[in-house]
Design an enzyme around this catalytic site. Structure first.
Site, PDB file in Angstrom:
ATOM      1  N   SER A  12       0.830  -1.199   0.000  1.00 45.87           N
ATOM      2  CA  SER A  12       0.000   0.000   0.000  1.00 45.87           C
ATOM      3  C   SER A  12       0.865   1.251   0.000  1.00 45.87           C
ATOM      4  O   SER A  12       0.608   2.212  -0.749  1.00 45.87           O
ATOM      5  CB  SER A  12      -0.927  -0.008   1.221  1.00 45.87           C
ATOM      6  OG  SER A  12      -1.718   1.153   1.253  1.00 45.87           O
ATOM      7  N   ARG A  35       0.430   8.217   6.609  1.00 49.95           N
ATOM      8  CA  ARG A  35      -0.405   7.275   7.346  1.00 49.95           C
ATOM      9  C   ARG A  35      -1.884   7.626   7.186  1.00 49.95           C
ATOM     10  O   ARG A  35      -2.722   6.736   7.072  1.00 49.95           O
ATOM     11  CB  ARG A  35      -0.012   7.231   8.833  1.00 49.95           C
ATOM     12  CG  ARG A  35      -0.809   6.170   9.546  1.00 49.95           C
ATOM     13  CD  ARG A  35       0.003   5.194  10.353  1.00 49.95           C
ATOM     14  NE  ARG A  35       1.168   4.605   9.791  1.00 49.95           N
ATOM     15  CZ  ARG A  35       1.236   3.364   9.266  1.00 49.95           C
ATOM     16  NH1 ARG A  35       0.164   2.606   9.185  1.00 49.95           N
ATOM     17  NH2 ARG A  35       2.363   2.880   8.842  1.00 49.95           N
ATOM     18  N   HIS A  38      -2.811   6.556   3.707  1.00 49.04           N
ATOM     19  CA  HIS A  38      -2.861   5.090   3.720  1.00 49.04           C
ATOM     20  C   HIS A  38      -4.160   4.590   4.354  1.00 49.04           C
ATOM     21  O   HIS A  38      -4.806   3.687   3.829  1.00 49.04           O
ATOM     22  CB  HIS A  38      -1.653   4.544   4.492  1.00 49.04           C
ATOM     23  CG  HIS A  38      -1.763   3.115   4.893  1.00 49.04           C
ATOM     24  ND1 HIS A  38      -1.646   2.069   4.004  1.00 49.04           N
ATOM     25  CD2 HIS A  38      -1.997   2.553   6.104  1.00 49.04           C
ATOM     26  CE1 HIS A  38      -1.790   0.922   4.645  1.00 49.04           C
ATOM     27  NE2 HIS A  38      -2.006   1.192   5.917  1.00 49.04           N
TER      28      HIS A  38
END
Length: 198
Positions: A12, A35, A38
């Site tokens: 990812s 993050r 993601h």
């Protein structure tokens, strides 16, 4: 903290980095932005997220020193990598319901007052659901180490985040109505994953 990165997470991140280059960002800002993207699969956060590297560094230092973590709802708490930490989230406690009934505050706003009485100054606050919790936190003398202010919704979310940015508190937020428990937890996790890195 030492953690194993699952191959799906690694892939990812590879895809994310093939779509957008964030290497120009300071290290903590980059970690938080990546993050959040993601966790949400939403590249718009690259331009909508508002990070301050010094505020993130202060939050990281507080976490390293054992600062308490307060969340507005248990959905945020569930997404945080705890590593043995207690999460303070009094939203479902009877004292919170009593305070809300007595004051007319929402339960989330009342929970902020209950939590502040418990943790005092220097906590790391993570708001991912309730704009009223963020608005209440801004009005109090909480002296937070960091506020992750990413509530979601059509009523008050964008406004509460704008008020957070105007408050001068050390914070992470985003512009607009988007947000939520997953992205708020992701922003904090980005710092927790940096905790053992000097």
């Amino acid at each position: 903290m030492t953690r194993l990165v699952h191959p799906i997470e690694a892939e990812s991140y590879r895809i994310l980095r093939s779509r957008v280059d964030l290497t120009h960002l300071p290290p903590l800002t980059r970690a938080v932005t990546e993050r959040v993207v993601h966790a949400s699969a939403d590249l718009a956060y690259v331009t909508e997220l508002v990070c301050d590297e010094a505020a993130l560094a202060g939050g990281l230092a507080a976490l390293r020193a054992g600062a308490p973590i307060v969340t507005d709802v248990w959905m945020v708490a569930a997404g945080i990598t705890r590593a043995g930490r207690e999460i303070v989230c009094p939203v479902a406690e009877p004292a919170t319901a009593e305070l809300a009934a007595a004051t007319g505050l929402t339960r989330s706003a009342a929970a902020v007052r209950v939590a502040l009485d418990r943790v005092g100054p220097g906590a790391v606050w993570v708001v991912g659901c309730a704009p009223t919790a963020l608005a209440e936190l801004i009005t109090l003398d909480a002296a937070p180490a960091l506020v992750v202010g990413l509530p979601v919704g059509f009523v008050g979310a964008a406004e509460s985040k704008a008020a957070l940015r105007a408050s001068g508190l050390p914070a992470v937020s985003n512009v607009g109505e988007k947000g939520g428990s997953a992205v708020a937890a992701a922003a904090l996790n980005a710092l927790l994953y940096q905790e053992e890195t000097p």
